[in-house]
Motif scaffolding. Structure first.
Motif, mmCIF file in Angstrom:
data_model
loop_
_atom_site.group_PDB
_atom_site.id
_atom_site.type_symbol
_atom_site.label_atom_id
_atom_site.label_comp_id
_atom_site.label_asym_id
_atom_site.label_seq_id
_atom_site.Cartn_x
_atom_site.Cartn_y
_atom_site.Cartn_z
ATOM 1 N N GLU A 114 0.829 -1.189 0.000
ATOM 2 C CA GLU A 114 0.000 0.000 0.000
ATOM 3 C C GLU A 114 0.870 1.248 0.000
ATOM 4 O OE1 GLU A 114 -2.156 -0.667 3.666
ATOM 5 O OE2 GLU A 114 -0.892 0.780 4.717
ATOM 6 N N ASN A 116 0.417 5.402 1.269
ATOM 7 C CA ASN A 116 -0.440 6.378 1.932
ATOM 8 C C ASN A 116 0.104 7.772 1.653
ATOM 9 O OD1 ASN A 116 1.130 7.508 4.426
ATOM 10 N ND2 ASN A 116 1.511 5.295 4.437
ATOM 11 N N TYR A 132 -7.046 6.183 -4.739
ATOM 12 C CA TYR A 132 -6.802 6.376 -3.309
ATOM 13 C C TYR A 132 -8.131 6.640 -2.621
ATOM 14 C CZ TYR A 132 -1.817 6.772 -4.303
ATOM 15 O OH TYR A 132 -0.534 6.504 -4.700
ATOM 16 N N ARG A 133 -8.240 6.197 -1.373
ATOM 17 C CA ARG A 133 -9.458 6.476 -0.622
ATOM 18 C C ARG A 133 -9.103 7.210 0.669
ATOM 19 N NH1 ARG A 133 -10.169 2.818 3.527
ATOM 20 N NH2 ARG A 133 -8.930 0.930 3.335
ATOM 21 N N LEU A 135 -9.036 7.932 4.409
ATOM 22 C CA LEU A 135 -9.189 7.261 5.700
ATOM 23 C C LEU A 135 -9.845 8.210 6.699
ATOM 24 C CD1 LEU A 135 -5.771 5.395 6.035
ATOM 25 C CD2 LEU A 135 -7.980 4.451 5.343
ATOM 26 N N HIS A 136 -9.380 9.471 6.698
ATOM 27 C CA HIS A 136 -9.976 10.480 7.568
ATOM 28 C C HIS A 136 -9.382 11.841 7.225
ATOM 29 C CE1 HIS A 136 -6.223 10.512 9.963
ATOM 30 N NE2 HIS A 136 -6.262 9.196 9.863
ATOM 31 N N LYS A 151 -5.764 12.036 5.171
ATOM 32 C CA LYS A 151 -4.955 10.820 5.151
ATOM 33 C C LYS A 151 -5.643 9.887 4.154
ATOM 34 C CE LYS A 151 -1.867 9.555 7.321
ATOM 35 N NZ LYS A 151 -0.435 9.640 6.952
ATOM 36 N N MET A 152 -4.893 9.505 3.104
ATOM 37 C CA MET A 152 -5.442 8.659 2.057
ATOM 38 C C MET A 152 -4.553 7.449 1.856
ATOM 39 S SD MET A 152 -6.735 11.577 -0.667
ATOM 40 C CE MET A 152 -7.923 10.492 -1.480
ATOM 41 N N ILE A 153 -5.122 6.396 1.307
ATOM 42 C CA ILE A 153 -4.395 5.148 1.122
ATOM 43 C C ILE A 153 -4.810 4.500 -0.202
ATOM 44 C CG2 ILE A 153 -6.076 3.725 2.326
ATOM 45 C CD1 ILE A 153 -3.689 2.202 3.554
#
Length: 158
Positions: A114, A116, A132-133, A135-136, A151-153
């Motif tokens: 992964e 981030n 990317y999605r 996270l918060h 924050k994306m991953i």
């Protein structure tokens, strides 16, 4: 368009590109106070040395057009996409995608599963379009000023 690895001699162009990009492209989503905290001009000599050291340590690529750096990105060895900036006059030409694809390929070769990143409000749609999605959302402090980012991953397919 030519993509190549970072060289120490690139640092002045890179830092100028960073400063100008933040202060022009990101002004749609951040206040002038936030932009000045994010990319302060008065701390340039200190930051240039710090950046040079980290860019040399990370996996770092630049994109050139006619021998001028128009974009750069770097990835830490543990899979954090730290910086991704494209010159204000070269937005929307596939430069960011080229850089991210190259870093993702390198990450896969290293066996990472992964990547981030901490994406700005401005960059979030680009990262979402590239798999990317979020996270918060998070609030980060720069020089005493709060900025919102995400924050994306992205999970990599090996």
């Amino acid at each position: 368009m030519k993509i190549r690895k970072f060289q120490d001699s690139d640092i002045t162009q890179i830092f100028t590109l960073f400063y100008e990009t933040v202060h022009s492209v990101n002004k749609q989503d951040y206040s002038q106070e936030q932009l000045d905290a994010w990319a302060p001009h008065e701390k340039k000599p200190i930051r240039v040395q710090t950046w040079s050291d980290s860019l040399r340590h990370n996996i770092t690529y630049v994109v050139e057009i006619n021998d001028i750096i128009v974009g750069f990105a770097d990835l830490t060895p543990d899979g954090h996409l730290d910086r991704l900036y494209v010159h204000k006059d070269f937005q929307g030409q596939g430069i960011a995608s080229t850089l991210v694809n190259k870093l993702e390929s390198e990450a896969t070769d290293l066996g990472l599963v992964e990547i981030n990143t901490d994406a700005s409000i401005t960059a979030r749609p680009f990262f979402e379009r590239n798999g990317y999605r979020v996270l918060h959302s998070q609030t980060v402090e720069r020089n005493g000023v709060n900025l919102i980012n995400f924050k994306m991953i992205k999970l990599l397919v090996n």
